[in-house]
Motif scaffolding. Structure first.
Motif, mmCIF file in Angstrom:
data_model
loop_
_atom_site.group_PDB
_atom_site.id
_atom_site.type_symbol
_atom_site.label_atom_id
_atom_site.label_comp_id
_atom_site.label_asym_id
_atom_site.label_seq_id
_atom_site.Cartn_x
_atom_site.Cartn_y
_atom_site.Cartn_z
ATOM 1 N N CYS A 22 0.823 -1.207 0.000
ATOM 2 C CA CYS A 22 0.000 0.000 0.000
ATOM 3 C C CYS A 22 0.864 1.267 0.000
ATOM 4 C CB CYS A 22 -0.961 0.005 1.192
ATOM 5 S SG CYS A 22 -0.134 0.017 2.798
ATOM 6 N N LEU A 23 2.073 1.204 0.595
ATOM 7 C CA LEU A 23 2.965 2.371 0.569
ATOM 8 C C LEU A 23 3.481 2.632 -0.841
ATOM 9 C CD1 LEU A 23 5.116 1.959 3.800
ATOM 10 C CD2 LEU A 23 3.289 3.592 3.375
ATOM 11 N N LEU A 24 3.757 1.572 -1.586
ATOM 12 C CA LEU A 24 4.236 1.733 -2.954
ATOM 13 C C LEU A 24 3.144 2.330 -3.843
ATOM 14 C CD1 LEU A 24 6.772 1.230 -4.576
ATOM 15 C CD2 LEU A 24 5.931 -1.054 -5.107
ATOM 16 N N ILE A 25 1.914 1.888 -3.651
ATOM 17 C CA ILE A 25 0.795 2.445 -4.434
ATOM 18 C C ILE A 25 0.532 3.894 -4.023
ATOM 19 C CG2 ILE A 25 -1.682 2.232 -4.885
ATOM 20 C CD1 ILE A 25 -1.315 -0.816 -4.483
ATOM 21 N N ALA A 26 0.576 4.183 -2.716
ATOM 22 C CA ALA A 26 0.301 5.538 -2.225
ATOM 23 C C ALA A 26 1.368 6.530 -2.680
ATOM 24 C CB ALA A 26 0.193 5.532 -0.710
ATOM 25 N N SER A 27 2.566 6.059 -2.931
ATOM 26 C CA SER A 27 3.633 6.974 -3.347
ATOM 27 C C SER A 27 3.744 7.074 -4.858
ATOM 28 C CB SER A 27 4.967 6.496 -2.768
ATOM 29 O OG SER A 27 5.343 5.279 -3.370
ATOM 30 N N ASP A 28 2.764 6.556 -5.583
ATOM 31 C CA ASP A 28 2.775 6.535 -7.047
ATOM 32 C C ASP A 28 4.017 5.823 -7.579
ATOM 33 O OD1 ASP A 28 0.325 7.835 -7.327
ATOM 34 O OD2 ASP A 28 1.279 9.815 -7.218
ATOM 35 N N PHE A 29 4.383 4.765 -6.909
ATOM 36 C CA PHE A 29 5.492 3.901 -7.306
ATOM 37 C C PHE A 29 6.847 4.625 -7.349
ATOM 38 C CE2 PHE A 29 1.637 1.902 -8.783
ATOM 39 C CZ PHE A 29 1.791 0.604 -8.327
ATOM 40 N N HIS A 30 7.064 5.470 -6.376
ATOM 41 C CA HIS A 30 8.372 6.108 -6.175
ATOM 42 C C HIS A 30 9.045 5.359 -5.014
ATOM 43 C CE1 HIS A 30 6.567 9.388 -8.448
ATOM 44 N NE2 HIS A 30 7.806 9.847 -8.652
ATOM 45 N N GLU A 31 10.159 4.729 -5.285
ATOM 46 C CA GLU A 31 10.855 3.983 -4.241
ATOM 47 C C GLU A 31 12.313 4.411 -4.170
ATOM 48 O OE1 GLU A 31 10.344 -0.099 -5.344
ATOM 49 O OE2 GLU A 31 11.369 0.151 -7.251
ATOM 50 N N ILE A 32 12.889 4.209 -2.992
ATOM 51 C CA ILE A 32 14.280 4.610 -2.754
ATOM 52 C C ILE A 32 15.013 3.421 -2.145
ATOM 53 C CG2 ILE A 32 15.790 6.193 -1.501
ATOM 54 C CD1 ILE A 32 13.342 8.091 -1.332
ATOM 55 N N PHE A 33 16.140 3.068 -2.743
ATOM 56 C CA PHE A 33 17.026 2.040 -2.211
ATOM 57 C C PHE A 33 18.334 2.692 -1.793
ATOM 58 C CE2 PHE A 33 14.368 -0.586 -4.973
ATOM 59 C CZ PHE A 33 14.159 -1.706 -4.187
ATOM 60 N N ARG A 34 18.817 2.322 -0.638
ATOM 61 C CA ARG A 34 20.149 2.755 -0.218
ATOM 62 C C ARG A 34 20.900 1.506 0.229
ATOM 63 N NH1 ARG A 34 20.231 7.639 3.451
ATOM 64 N NH2 ARG A 34 19.865 8.613 1.448
ATOM 65 N N VAL A 35 22.023 1.249 -0.422
ATOM 66 C CA VAL A 35 22.832 0.071 -0.140
ATOM 67 C C VAL A 35 24.038 0.519 0.686
ATOM 68 C CG1 VAL A 35 24.118 -1.845 -1.148
ATOM 69 C CG2 VAL A 35 22.106 -0.948 -2.327
ATOM 70 N N HIS A 36 24.240 -0.112 1.825
ATOM 71 C CA HIS A 36 25.380 0.189 2.692
ATOM 72 C C HIS A 36 26.441 -0.885 2.485
ATOM 73 C CE1 HIS A 36 23.224 3.289 4.933
ATOM 74 N NE2 HIS A 36 22.169 2.498 4.831
ATOM 75 N N VAL A 37 27.661 -0.477 2.138
ATOM 76 C CA VAL A 37 28.761 -1.416 1.920
ATOM 77 C C VAL A 37 29.923 -1.069 2.843
ATOM 78 C CG1 VAL A 37 28.134 -1.876 -0.479
ATOM 79 C CG2 VAL A 37 29.727 -0.052 0.032
ATOM 80 N N ASP A 38 30.773 -2.084 3.088
ATOM 81 C CA ASP A 38 31.961 -1.825 3.893
ATOM 82 C C ASP A 38 33.123 -1.441 2.987
ATOM 83 O OD1 ASP A 38 32.804 -4.192 2.752
ATOM 84 O OD2 ASP A 38 32.865 -5.325 4.612
ATOM 85 N N GLN A 39 34.299 -1.328 3.554
ATOM 86 C CA GLN A 39 35.455 -0.871 2.797
ATOM 87 C C GLN A 39 35.892 -1.864 1.725
ATOM 88 O OE1 GLN A 39 38.378 -0.346 5.803
ATOM 89 N NE2 GLN A 39 38.656 -2.524 6.171
ATOM 90 N N PHE A 40 35.430 -3.125 1.811
ATOM 91 C CA PHE A 40 35.790 -4.134 0.831
ATOM 92 C C PHE A 40 34.707 -4.335 -0.224
ATOM 93 C CE2 PHE A 40 37.778 -5.329 4.897
ATOM 94 C CZ PHE A 40 39.100 -5.128 4.536
ATOM 95 N N GLY A 41 33.615 -3.589 -0.131
ATOM 96 C CA GLY A 41 32.531 -3.711 -1.090
ATOM 97 C C GLY A 41 31.485 -4.735 -0.708
ATOM 98 N N HIS A 42 31.586 -5.340 0.492
ATOM 99 C CA HIS A 42 30.562 -6.288 0.934
ATOM 100 C C HIS A 42 29.346 -5.517 1.427
ATOM 101 C CE1 HIS A 42 34.338 -8.717 1.784
ATOM 102 N NE2 HIS A 42 33.778 -9.264 0.724
ATOM 103 N N ILE A 43 28.186 -5.974 1.023
ATOM 104 C CA ILE A 43 26.951 -5.300 1.404
ATOM 105 C C ILE A 43 26.651 -5.599 2.869
ATOM 106 C CG2 ILE A 43 24.483 -5.128 0.983
ATOM 107 C CD1 ILE A 43 25.117 -5.885 -1.941
#
Length: 145
Positions: A22-43
């Motif tokens: 319901c949040l995805l529909i209410a936001s008109d399909f605007h989504e945000i992803f933020r990926v956190h990685v360490d110094q070696f590139g591991h997620i």
């Protein structure tokens, strides 16, 4: 689902993030992803949210035709924080080079204990001072007869 190590995508554990539909529909399909990685590139983490913060009350109209989905992705690398200044532990005063092999002064008993023990053992084995009175046993000068 995203592999936690992109170099070993087949064997690494997966990271999952989700939001209510319901949040995805209410936001008109605007989504945000933020990926956190360490110094070696591991997620190390995945953050997922929509532009809406709450599901609206009542029924939502689900689009029946093709809908444009707007996705924003950012990658954040963990930065190392400032180091705490630790003062070095105080070292004992430096000894003079000639004093390193020098042992502390020993007491009288520490120096001569083996002579004392030897003397005590010798006295005990010889019976010490024999103070038996003169009883004598002299030989029998008697004449038998």
């Amino acid at each position: 689902r995203l592999p936690s190590d992109v170099n070993k995508a087949d064997t690494s554990p997966k990271i999952v993030a989700s939001v209510p539909a319901c949040l995805l529909i209410a936001s008109d399909f605007h989504e945000i992803f933020r990926v956190h990685v360490d110094q070696f590139g591991h997620i190390r983490g995945l953050w997922y949210q929509t532009m809406a913060v709450a599901c609206p009350a009542g029924r939502l109209a689900v689009p029946t035709s093709a809908t444009k989905v707007v996705t924003t992705v950012s990658v954040d690398m963990d930065a190392r924080g400032p180091r705490i200044a630790v003062e070095p532990v105080a070292k004992p005063a430096e000894e003079e080079p000639g004093e390193k092999g020098k042992e502390p002064e020993k007491s009288f008993f520490q120096k001569y204990w083996y002579y004392i023990v030897g003397f005590v053992v010798l006295v005990m084995l010889t019976g010490g001072d024999d103070k038996q009175g003169g009883g004598g046993g002299g030989g029998g000068g008697g004449r038998g007869g």
